[in-house]
Design a protein around this motif. Structure first.
Motif, PDB file in Angstrom:
ATOM      1  N   LYS A   1      -4.261   5.571  -0.234  1.00 47.87           N
ATOM      2  CA  LYS A   1      -4.835   4.355   0.369  1.00 47.87           C
ATOM      3  C   LYS A   1      -4.308   4.199   1.791  1.00 47.87           C
TER       4      LYS A   1
ATOM      5  N   ASN B   1       1.095   4.219  -2.868  1.00 46.93           N
ATOM      6  CA  ASN B   1       0.953   5.651  -2.589  1.00 46.93           C
ATOM      7  C   ASN B   1       2.131   6.445  -3.116  1.00 46.93           C
TER       8      ASN B   1
ATOM      9  N   VAL C   1       0.839  -1.201   0.000  1.00 46.39           N
ATOM     10  CA  VAL C   1       0.000   0.000   0.000  1.00 46.39           C
ATOM     11  C   VAL C   1       0.872   1.248   0.000  1.00 46.39           C
TER      12      VAL C   1
ATOM     13  N   ARG D   1      -9.676   4.414   1.631  1.00 48.09           N
ATOM     14  CA  ARG D   1      -9.128   5.626   1.021  1.00 48.09           C
ATOM     15  C   ARG D   1      -9.087   6.727   2.070  1.00 48.09           C
TER      16      ARG D   1
END
Lengths: 126, 138, 107
Positions: free
Chosen positions: B47, B28, B24, B71
């Motif tokens: 995220k 990003n 994640v 989100r």
């Protein structure tokens, strides 16, 4: 109290150490889980008086009942230090220190058992 | 299942969770500059990941699982880039709400947790090995 | 402390009234349940315990191979079996050589 058998005691300590290792693993894995409270086992000394007498009474022919019988209590440990906003109480450094202690005790345990087993064998081989 | 094998499983679940977290973070970081393609369009939204503890009744082990990947609802920062294809009539572009410094710090944390879990895996495996060794060499 | 002879827990009782404390580290109880009165009884009880210890070790090993048993318990059972077997072999050897000695005596 009845005379204590070395191998029995070592077995019990090994079981206790394994349960503690499992608790430490859970703490480290959940170091970032919101609301998770760190757990630890009762000190080994507390369990000795209770369980030694108990174990020698029910030992005969018992297979695979070790974990259920021993039932070493895993309970939430008191949190030290500042409270996190996520209510997570795991301190990674402490957990890693505990893991080191577990390893040392376990190595000592197996070394002792190995040594005495070898002594017994050489004694009877004569 | 004995406690050491349970410790192994728990630590393995920790590795998986931290890997997801790292994924994640890398998404990003990779999309820190990903604006929309049409004027006034929405850019990449940051995220976030959250974990939950899974207590295994049988073994007493506390595994960790990914609860959800959500989100970040915070507002988009706006930059003045009149040449950008996503610029609105005043020349302002909405940028992703990704702060590179925050992501780097998160990445460090994820690494640290990953290493700690890895250490537990190695230790549990070594302790099991030591136990089996008791039976050896007569 | 380590009591008895190895894993057999041989502890001869010298008075017929008292029962010997069961000093076994984890094997089965004595088959007859009473203190051995003669040497022959003591030996046969020890042999029975050895067989039980070996059977326990075998069962635990099978469990370990098929279903998955607690590793330490398997190791403990196997070590007990090794000790018990070794002790029984040593006793058997002594008994056999004593018998041979006696059989060679001039009458």
């Amino acid at each position: 109290m009845e005379p204590v058998n070395l191998f029995d005691l070592a077995s019990k300590q090994s079981q206790w150490l394994s349960v503690r290792q499992s608790a430490v693993a859970g703490n480290i894995a959940n170091a970032n889980t919101p609301g998770y409270v760190a757990t630890d086992v009762e000190p080994f000394e507390k369990l000795l008086d209770r369980t030694i007498v108990h174990m020698s009474a029910t030992q005969s022919g018992h297979l695979g009942g070790g974990a259920a019988e021993a039932a070493y209590a895993v309970k939430p440990q008191e949190s030290t230090g500042p409270a996190m906003p996520s209510k997570n109480t795991v301190v990674l450094e402490n957990e890693l220190m505990k893991a080191g202690e577990i390893r040392r005790s376990f190595e000592l345990n197996t070394a002792i058992v190995k040594a005495f087993h070898a002594m017994m064998m050489s004694a009877v081989k004569g | 299942m004995d406690a050491l094998t349970s410790a192994l499983k728990v630590a393995a679940s920790g590795l998986g969770a931290q890997s997801e977290r790292l994924r994640v973070v890398s998404e990003n970081l990779a999309n820190a500059q990903s604006t929309g393609t049409a004027p006034g369009a929405e850019p990449y939204r940051r995220k976030t990941i959250s974990f939950v503890a899974e207590l295994d009744r049988a073994t007493g082990g506390a595994m960790v699982e990914v609860n959800s990947i959500d989100r970040d609802p915070s507002a988009y920062p706006v930059e003045f880039q009149p040449g950008n294809e996503a610029a609105d009539e005043n020349g302002y572009v909405k940028m992703p709400n990704v702060n590179v410094l925050v992501e780097m710090a998160d990445m460090n944390e994820a690494n640290r947790s990953y290493q700690a879990n890895l250490q537990v895996v190695k230790q549990a495996r070594d302790l099991i090995s030591m136990t089996i060794d008791l039976m050896r060499n007569q | 402390m380590i009591s008895g002879i190895g894993a057999l827990g041989l502890k001869p009782s010298f008075d017929s009234s008292g029962g010997s404390a069961d000093l076994l580290p984890g094997g089965a109880a004595a088959p007859s349940g009473s203190a051995p009165a003669t040497f022959a009884e003591a030996v046969s009880q020890a042999a029975a315990r050895t067989v039980d210890t070996l059977e326990t070790a075998e069962k635990m090993s099978i469990q370990a191979l098929t279903g998955g048993a607690d590793t330490r318990q398997v190791a403990d059972a196997v070590m007990d079996a090794q000790q018990a077997l070794q002790t029984t072999i040593a006793i058997r050897d002594k008994i056999v050589s004593a018998y041979l000695d006696i059989s060679r005596m001039n009458i």
